[in-house]
Design an enzyme around this catalytic site. Structure first.
Site, mmCIF file in Angstrom:
data_model
loop_
_atom_site.group_PDB
_atom_site.id
_atom_site.type_symbol
_atom_site.label_atom_id
_atom_site.label_comp_id
_atom_site.label_asym_id
_atom_site.label_seq_id
_atom_site.Cartn_x
_atom_site.Cartn_y
_atom_site.Cartn_z
ATOM 1 C CG ASP A 148 -20.389 -4.895 1.434
ATOM 2 O OD1 ASP A 148 -20.575 -5.023 0.214
ATOM 3 O OD2 ASP A 148 -19.282 -5.086 1.974
ATOM 4 C CE LYS A 175 -17.065 -9.620 -4.558
ATOM 5 N NZ LYS A 175 -16.718 -8.313 -3.980
ATOM 6 C CE1 TYR A 208 -2.098 11.073 -8.421
ATOM 7 C CE2 TYR A 208 -0.044 11.236 -9.646
ATOM 8 C CZ TYR A 208 -0.770 10.730 -8.583
ATOM 9 O OH TYR A 208 -0.186 9.882 -7.693
ATOM 10 C CB THR A 265 -16.971 -4.889 -5.533
ATOM 11 O OG1 THR A 265 -17.908 -5.963 -5.509
ATOM 12 C CG2 THR A 265 -16.136 -4.903 -4.284
ATOM 13 C CD GLU A 286 -3.862 13.877 -5.241
ATOM 14 O OE1 GLU A 286 -3.704 15.022 -4.773
ATOM 15 O OE2 GLU A 286 -3.043 12.952 -5.074
ATOM 16 N NE ARG A 317 -10.106 -7.773 -9.616
ATOM 17 C CZ ARG A 317 -10.797 -8.727 -8.971
ATOM 18 N NH1 ARG A 317 -10.966 -8.669 -7.668
ATOM 19 N NH2 ARG A 317 -11.322 -9.736 -9.637
HETATM 20 N N1 DSN Z 1 -13.326 -11.789 -1.520
HETATM 21 C C1 DSN Z 1 -14.682 -11.569 -1.979
HETATM 22 C C2 DSN Z 1 -15.418 -12.844 -2.151
HETATM 23 O O1 DSN Z 1 -14.858 -13.760 -2.721
HETATM 24 O O2 DSN Z 1 -16.565 -12.950 -1.751
HETATM 25 C C3 DSN Z 1 -15.380 -10.644 -1.129
HETATM 26 O O3 DSN Z 1 -14.667 -9.447 -1.108
#
Ligand code: DSN
Length: 414
Positions: free
Chosen positions: A198, A227, A52, A224, A54, A233
């Site tokens: 984003d 990707k 933990y 994120t 925090e 993730r």
């Molecule tokens: N769900 C994602 C995508 O497939 O583009 C975006 O968050």
């Protein structure tokens, strides 16, 4: 409890193994997925999950954070170098939470926001009515032009001047062209709005210098990490430094509790990988593969929205092929090509049927596939769609793809 999973819980172990086989034996063209490297997996599966923490480095609500602090500091400093940023928060558990932290930091319920229409390539968290962003805030949407599939900035500017949102959100999940962040900022400035970029889909391309960066243009940037960035993730926030304290407070204790330190360690590993020259070569191959796949599909009378791609993804309008996106997704899955059905701009079909499919090349590129393989994949896509009622041909393609996939292992032998 201290036994290998296959002994202690064969049921779970078997499902994981089956998923590994599925990933190995199929061609994954889901634009938002990738294959995290062994080092990222090792950090994500490490005993840091026990801790933990925090708070933030050196201001924690728990003892024993000596090494945890070092990991978070390292993740932050690598992310700052990677994105050429002054402020980064690496704690958001996801892209949605990264966006939520920005909204909560700068907006009050009922404020107006302007984001890209989900049906035109935007994201749920950019104001969709089925998401918190569209229920807490008064959201409006810009879209793309019917004729070109491109964002029309003149229309966007008119809309922004009429709506006068407090926040404009740019960035998309199925837009195959470059995003002009400077133009977004100019429009945001003209009405005194904040700009959030984003960049979840294109973060890898951006850090490799293959897409313009919004850092230094938008006040807030979220992404994120799993990707094109090929990490675990999760999410991160980049912002102008003066917003830092406020955003930190909004992430913790505002919307999250303890940070996932094993994931933050894996983010640090991924950022380290992305700082290496090989990562730029990888990103450049993603784009080459995407362009090649798009050209090969065009030759076969598939129609990419906007006529092609500048990035890692292709959105195919299937209207002329007389098949819906959902049916195409199912047929392709049968032969071992994994894609997702996707709305196309001005789609006449509903979101569970759709007229399109979205294809992306981050995963196949991670497996070492190049242009020649993209031509082969396009040929299989055509053959499968054209022969969708011929079980023999579908089975033949499935066998060919399975064999082909073993030439490109997702991981070295485990
Ligand atoms: N769900 C994602 C995508 O497939 O583009 C975006 O968050």
């Amino acid at each position: 409890m201290n036994m290998p999973l296959r002994k202690s819980d064969p049921q779970v172990a078997k499902i994981i193994k089956n998923e590994e086989i599925r990933q190995q034996e199929t061609i994954n063209l889901i634009a938002s997925e990738n294959i995290a490297g062994d080092s990222v997996l090792e950090a994500a599966g490490s005993l840091l999950t026990n801790k933990y923490a925090e708070g933030y480095p050196s201001v924690r609500y728990y003892g024993g954070c000596e090494y945890i602090d070092k990991i978070e500091e390292l993740a932050i400093s690598r992310a700052k170098r990677l994105f050429k940023a002054d402020y980064v928060n690496v704690q958001p558990h996801s892209g949605t939470q990264a966006n939520m932290a920005i909204y909560f930091a700068v907006l009050s319920p009922g404020d107006r926001i302007l984001g890209m229409d989900l049906a035109h390539g935007g994201h749920l968290t950019h104001g969709a009515t089925i998401n918190f962003s569209g229920t807490l805030y008064r959201s409006s949407y810009y879209g793309v032009e019917k004729e070109t599939g491109l964002i029309n900035f003149a229309d966007l500017e008119k809309l922004a001047k009429r709506i006068r949102p407090k926040l404009i959100i740019c960035g998309a999940s199925s837009y195959p062209r470059k995003i002009d962040f400077l133009e977004f900022r100019r429009i945001a400035d003209s009405i005194g709005a904040y700009l959030l970029a984003d960049i979840a889909h294109i973060a890898g391309l951006i850090v490799a210098g293959l897409h313009p960066t919004p850092v230094g243009i938008a006040q807030f940037v979220t992404t994120t990490t799993h990707k094109t960035l090929r990490g675990p993730r999760g999410g991160i926030i980049i912002a102008e430094k003066n917003f830092g304290k406020f955003i930190d407070k909004m992430v913790f204790p505002g919307i999250q509790g303890g940070p996932l330190m094993h994931i933050i360690a894996a983010k640090a590993v991924a950022f380290g990988e992305a700082l290496k020259p090989e990562f730029k070569r990888y990103q450049s191959q993603i784009i080459k593969n995407s362009k090649k796949l798009s050209e090969e599909l065009k030759k076969r009378d598939f129609r990419p929205v906007t006529g092609g791609t500048d990035n890692h993804l292709i959105l195919i309008d299937l209207t002329n092929k007389n098949i819906s996106g959902s049916r195409a997704e199912k047929i392709l899955e049968k032969v071992g090509i994994v894609v997702n059905k996707n709305l196309i701009p001005f789609d006449q079909k509903d979101p569970t049927t759709t007229s399109g499919i979205r294809l992306g090349t981050p995963t196949v590129t991670s497996r070492g596939m190049k242009e020649a393989e993209m031509a082969q994949i396009a040929a299989w896509i055509e053959e499968a769609i054209n022969n969708r009622r011929n079980k023999k041909i579908i089975l033949k393609i499935r066998k060919e793809i399975k064999k082909f996939c073993y030439e490109f292992p997702i991981y070295k032998k485990r």
